[in-house]
Design an enzyme around this catalytic site. Structure first.
Site, PDB file in Angstrom:
ATOM      1  N   LYS A  22       0.854  -1.283   0.181  1.00 30.91           N
ATOM      2  CA  LYS A  22       0.109  -0.005   0.101  1.00 30.91           C
ATOM      3  C   LYS A  22       0.866   1.446   0.041  1.00 30.91           C
ATOM      4  O   LYS A  22       0.668   2.211  -0.936  1.00 30.91           O
ATOM      5  CB  LYS A  22      -0.991  -0.104   1.151  1.00 30.91           C
ATOM      6  N   ARG A  92      -4.758  10.699   4.519  1.00 30.08           N
ATOM      7  CA  ARG A  92      -3.615  11.771   4.811  1.00 30.08           C
ATOM      8  C   ARG A  92      -2.767  11.472   3.531  1.00 30.08           C
ATOM      9  O   ARG A  92      -1.906  12.475   3.339  1.00 30.08           O
ATOM     10  CB  ARG A  92      -2.769  11.300   6.192  1.00 30.08           C
ATOM     11  N   ARG A 121       0.656  14.806  12.759  1.00 31.61           N
ATOM     12  CA  ARG A 121       1.234  14.332  11.501  1.00 31.61           C
ATOM     13  C   ARG A 121       1.511  15.675  10.797  1.00 31.61           C
ATOM     14  O   ARG A 121       0.708  15.729   9.783  1.00 31.61           O
ATOM     15  CB  ARG A 121       0.731  13.049  10.965  1.00 31.61           C
ATOM     16  N   PRO A 122       2.509  16.300  11.354  1.00 33.67           N
ATOM     17  CA  PRO A 122       2.532  17.754  10.510  1.00 33.67           C
ATOM     18  C   PRO A 122       3.184  17.453   9.138  1.00 33.67           C
ATOM     19  O   PRO A 122       3.779  16.556   8.929  1.00 33.67           O
ATOM     20  CB  PRO A 122       3.748  18.352  11.345  1.00 33.67           C
ATOM     21  N   ILE A 123       3.339  18.489   8.244  1.00 37.67           N
ATOM     22  CA  ILE A 123       3.710  18.260   7.009  1.00 37.67           C
ATOM     23  C   ILE A 123       4.858  19.666   6.919  1.00 37.67           C
ATOM     24  O   ILE A 123       5.188  20.020   5.682  1.00 37.67           O
ATOM     25  CB  ILE A 123       2.846  18.408   5.715  1.00 37.67           C
ATOM     26  N   ASP A 124       5.367  19.966   7.923  1.00 41.47           N
ATOM     27  CA  ASP A 124       6.505  21.162   7.888  1.00 41.47           C
ATOM     28  C   ASP A 124       7.632  20.854   7.062  1.00 41.47           C
ATOM     29  O   ASP A 124       8.158  21.640   6.436  1.00 41.47           O
ATOM     30  CB  ASP A 124       6.681  21.800   9.182  1.00 41.47           C
ATOM     31  N   LEU A 125       7.936  19.618   7.198  1.00 46.43           N
ATOM     32  CA  LEU A 125       9.290  19.167   6.453  1.00 46.43           C
ATOM     33  C   LEU A 125       9.184  19.063   4.797  1.00 46.43           C
ATOM     34  O   LEU A 125       9.827  19.940   4.020  1.00 46.43           O
ATOM     35  CB  LEU A 125       9.923  17.933   6.961  1.00 46.43           C
ATOM     36  N   ASP A 309       5.037   0.461  12.077  1.00 51.10           N
ATOM     37  CA  ASP A 309       3.872  -0.028  11.377  1.00 51.10           C
ATOM     38  C   ASP A 309       3.784  -1.721  11.852  1.00 51.10           C
ATOM     39  O   ASP A 309       2.888  -2.378  11.645  1.00 51.10           O
ATOM     40  CB  ASP A 309       3.760  -0.114   9.900  1.00 51.10           C
TER      41      ASP A 309
HETATM   42  N1  EPU Z   1       7.017  14.436  10.528  1.00 51.16           N
HETATM   43  C1  EPU Z   1       7.216  15.637  10.989  1.00 51.16           C
HETATM   44  N2  EPU Z   1       7.071  16.644   9.820  1.00 51.16           N
HETATM   45  C2  EPU Z   1       6.854  16.446   8.650  1.00 51.16           C
HETATM   46  C3  EPU Z   1       6.759  14.906   8.389  1.00 51.16           C
HETATM   47  C4  EPU Z   1       6.676  14.044   9.188  1.00 51.16           C
HETATM   48  O1  EPU Z   1       7.425  16.020  12.096  1.00 51.16           O
HETATM   49  O2  EPU Z   1       6.719  17.300   7.708  1.00 51.16           O
HETATM   50  C5  EPU Z   1       7.102  13.253  11.531  1.00 51.16           C
HETATM   51  C6  EPU Z   1       5.924  12.471  11.770  1.00 51.16           C
HETATM   52  O3  EPU Z   1       5.019  13.485  12.597  1.00 51.16           O
HETATM   53  C7  EPU Z   1       6.454  11.531  12.420  1.00 51.16           C
HETATM   54  C8  EPU Z   1       7.826  11.204  11.878  1.00 51.16           C
HETATM   55  O4  EPU Z   1       8.235  12.594  11.206  1.00 51.16           O
HETATM   56  O5  EPU Z   1       6.613  11.491  13.618  1.00 51.16           O
HETATM   57  C9  EPU Z   1       7.704  10.136  10.362  1.00 51.16           C
HETATM   58  O6  EPU Z   1       6.673  10.797   9.582  1.00 51.16           O
HETATM   59  P1  EPU Z   1       6.627  10.250   8.103  1.00 51.16           P
HETATM   60  O7  EPU Z   1       6.578  11.505   7.363  1.00 51.16           O
HETATM   61  O8  EPU Z   1       7.821   9.235   7.770  1.00 51.16           O
HETATM   62  O9  EPU Z   1       5.416   9.445   8.103  1.00 51.16           O
HETATM   63  P2  EPU Z   1       4.190   9.541   6.643  1.00 51.16           P
HETATM   64  O10 EPU Z   1       5.114   9.542   5.627  1.00 51.16           O
HETATM   65  O11 EPU Z   1       3.277  10.432   6.878  1.00 51.16           O
HETATM   66  C10 EPU Z   1       4.475   7.046   6.065  1.00 51.16           C
HETATM   67  C11 EPU Z   1       3.609   5.706   6.184  1.00 51.16           C
HETATM   68  C12 EPU Z   1       2.714   5.343   7.600  1.00 51.16           C
HETATM   69  C13 EPU Z   1       4.331   5.108   8.501  1.00 51.16           C
HETATM   70  C14 EPU Z   1       5.405   6.151   8.307  1.00 51.16           C
HETATM   71  C15 EPU Z   1       6.468   5.835   9.153  1.00 51.16           C
HETATM   72  C16 EPU Z   1       2.398   6.081   3.811  1.00 51.16           C
HETATM   73  C17 EPU Z   1       1.277   6.482   3.066  1.00 51.16           C
HETATM   74  N3  EPU Z   1       2.389   6.252   5.314  1.00 51.16           N
HETATM   75  O12 EPU Z   1       3.759   7.873   6.878  1.00 51.16           O
HETATM   76  O13 EPU Z   1       2.073   4.367   7.435  1.00 51.16           O
HETATM   77  O14 EPU Z   1       3.897   4.710   9.739  1.00 51.16           O
HETATM   78  O15 EPU Z   1       5.562   6.660   6.920  1.00 51.16           O
HETATM   79  O16 EPU Z   1       7.021   4.569   8.597  1.00 51.16           O
HETATM   80  O17 EPU Z   1       3.691   5.761   3.400  1.00 51.16           O
HETATM   81  C18 EPU Z   1       0.322   2.624   7.805  1.00 51.16           C
HETATM   82  O18 EPU Z   1       0.506   2.120   6.797  1.00 51.16           O
HETATM   83  O19 EPU Z   1      -0.113   2.110   8.732  1.00 51.16           O
HETATM   84  C19 EPU Z   1       1.073   4.049   8.266  1.00 51.16           C
HETATM   85  C20 EPU Z   1       0.567   4.864   9.348  1.00 51.16           C
END
Ligand code: EPU
Length: 430
Positions: A22, A92, A121-125, A309
C-alpha cells in the site's frame, strides 16, 4: 458496517501470500501525474486507500481504469492543480500529490489533511523542502497553495525530530524530477517504498542517484514518459504474518516476504527465539511450532530500524510471551491506542510516555474490541486468534484501508474468522 468475529485458539498452518505494498502504491499512483503518457501499474492491492487515491487522480483530470484485479491503467493528459478537502480528508497520503503538482503543473492547491488518531502528523518538512526549491507557499482556508513557477534545484536537509519523513521524501523526489537543476536531499527516507518510487521514476526517465541511501541527488529533466511498473510486496503485511506465526506457534510459509526489507524485525524475532528460514529472496518459512519465544525490547525507528507499522503486532506477541518487555515508540510516540483494547482482553501493559511496559504471559480472553487504526486492527485480530473464546473487532474499515483480504487469507491457513454485518454482533451489555 461490518465486524470481524474470531474464535481463538485454532492452530494455523500452511502458506499465505503477501499483496502489493500500500505505502509504495499510493505515491506511485501520484507519480503517474508526472507524465501525459499512459502508465500501467501492476500488483496493486485491492484496498480502500488505493481506491481513494484513484478517485483523487480522476478528480485531478486523469483517466483511471482498473483493468484486472491488481492492474490499473492511469493516464493524466491534463492535470488540475486543486485537490479539494472532500477527497483529501479521507486519506492523509493524498498529501503526496504536492510533489507531482509542483513538478508538472508548477502550482498546487491541496487541502491540509487534518488530524490523525496515531498522533500529530505535521507536514512542515514537506513545506520546508519545497520552499528550499524556491516555491512560494501560502496556507489559507485549510489549503496549502504553492506557486512553483520559479522553482529550481537546491540542497535540502529533510530530517526532523523523529528522523526522516517517508511521504516528505516522496514529495521532494516527485517535485525535483521535473524541476530544473540539481536537487540534493539529505536525511532522506530510505524505506523500501521510497526505493520503489525511485525505481519507477527512473523507469519514466528521471535521473536519481543514491537510491536506497539517505542522500539522494536528482537532476531535473524536461519531461517524463509513461511506464509499466510492478509494485513491490508489502513488507508490513509480510511482517504481520511472521509475527502471527510466532504468536500462534505455527508453521507458516510466507510467500512474497522479502527478508531484506524486514531485517530489523527478523533480527528481533531471532533474538526472541523464533525459528525461521529464508528459503528464497521472497519467501520465509517460520517454524513456530519448534520455537520457544522469550521477551525482547523494541524501539521503533525509521528504516532500517524496527518499523512503527509493526509495533502493535509486536505488542500482542510480547503480551502473550512470559516475561517483561518494553516497546518504545520513537516515530509516533502516542501510537498505543491498541493497548487499552488489549488490556480489555487481559493483557498487562502499562504506558509510560512513549514506552509500553508489558508483563507478558497473562491469559487472554476474547472480548468485543474497537480498532482505532490500520495496524491496531491487525493486532486485535491477532489477539483474537490467540485468546480463548470469541473476539469481535469493530471499526474494521481501518483494516480494509491497508490489508488486502486479511480475513480471507487467515481463513485459508486455519483461522476461525468471519466478517459479519454489525447487527449480528451480540449485545454484550444485556
Ligand atoms: N514528521 C514531521 N514533519 C513532517 C513530516 C513528518 O515532524 O513534515 C514526523 C511525523 O509526525 C512522524 C515522523 O516524522 O513522527 C515520521 O513521519 P513520516 O512523514 O515518515 O510518515 P508518513 O510519510 O506520513 C508513512 C506511512 C505510515 C508509516 C510512516 C512511518 C504512507 C502512506 N504512510 O507515513 O504508514 O507509519 O511512514 O514509517 O507511506 C500505515 O501504513 O499504517 C502508516 C501509518
Amino acid at each position: 458496517m461490518d465486524v470481524v468475529k474470531i474464535t481463538g485458539g485454532h492452530p494455523l498452518t500452511g502458506e499465505i501470500a503477501v499483496s502489493g505494498a500500500k505505502n509504495a502504491c499510493l505515491p506511485i499512483f501520484a507519480a503517474t501525474l508526472l507524465t501525459d503518457e499512459p502508465c500501467v501499474i501492476e500488483n496493486v492491492p485491492n484496498l480502500s486507500d488505493v481506491r481513494f487515491m484513484a478517485d483523487i487522480l480522476q478528480h485531478m483530470g486523469a483517466t483511471v481504469e482498473k483493468v484486472e484485479r491488481n492492474t490499473w491503467n492511469i493516464c493524466a493528459k491534463e492535470v488540475k492543480s486543486k485537490a479539494p478537502y472532500d477527497l483529501v480528508r479521507k486519506m492523509r497520503a493524498s498529501i503526496c500529490l504536492l510533489g507531482p503538482l509542483v513538478g508538472r503543473v508548477k502550482r498546487a492547491e491541496v487541502s491540509l489533511p487534518g488530524g490523525c488518531v496515531i498522533g500529530p502528523r505535521p507536514i512542515d518538512l514537506h513545506l520546508k523542502g519545497l520552499a528550499k526549491l524556491g516555491c512560494v507557499i501560502e496556507t489559507k482556508g485549510g489549503y496549502v497553495q504553492i506557486d512553483a513557477s520559479a522553482a529550481k534545484g537546491a540542497n535540502i536537509f529533510l530530517g526532523g525530530r523523529h528522523g526522516s519523513t517517508v511521504t516528505g521524501t516522496a514529495n521532494m523526489l516527485m517535485a525535483a524530477v521535473l524541476t530544473p537543476g540539481i536537487t540534493r536531499i539529505d536525511s532522506a527516507a530510505c524505506e523500501p517504498e521510497i526505493v520503489d518510487l525511485c525505481n519507477m521514476l527512473v523507469q519514466m526517465g528521471a535521473k536519481i542517484d543514491g537510491i536506497g541511501s539517505h542522500a539522494l541527488t536528482v537532476e531535473g529533466v524536461d519531461k517524463l514518459h509513461g511506464t509499466h511498473y510492478h509494485v513491490l510486496p508489502d513488507r508490513i503485511e509480510a511482517g504481520t504474518y511472521v509475527l502471527t506465526a510466532a504468536l500462534m506457534h505455527s508453521d507458516l510459509i510466507i510467500q512474497g516476504a522479502q527478508a531484506e526489507h524486514l531485517s530489523a524485525t527478523l533480527d528481533k524475532l531471532d533474538e526472541a527465539g523464533l525459528k525461521f528460514e529464508i528459503t528464497h529472496s521472497d519467501r520465509i518459512r517460520v517454524r513456530g511450532s519448534e520455537s520457544e519465544i522469550k521477551p525482547v525490547d523494541i524501539i521503533t525507528l525509521p528504516h532500517p530500524g524496527y518499523p512503527t507499522d509493526l509495533q502493535a503486532q509486536m505488542c500482542i506477541l510480547m503480551a502473550a510471551t512470559q516475561g517483561l518487555s518494553i516497546i518504545t515508540e520513537r516515530v509516533y510516540p502516542n501510537r498505543f491506542m491498541h493497548v487499552p483494547e488489549l488490556q480489555r482482553m487481559g493483557a498487562d501493559i502499562a504506558i509510560e510516555g512513549p514506552n509500553a511496559i508489558i508483563k507478558g504471559g497473562r491469559p487472554l480472553s476474547g472480548a468485543p474490541v474497537m480498532a482505532s487504526d490500520l495496524r491496531a486492527s491487525a493486532a486485535l485480530i491477532m489477539a483474537g486468534l490467540y485468546a480463548t473464546g470469541e473476539t469481535w473487532v469493530q471499526r474494521i474499515y481501518h483494516l480494509d484501508r491497508g490489508y488486502e483480504r486479511f480475513d480471507d487469507k487467515l481463513r485459508t491457513i486455519g483461522a476461525q474468522i468471519e466478517r459479519l454485518p454489525a447487527e449480528q454482533m451480540p449485545n454484550f451489555d444485556s
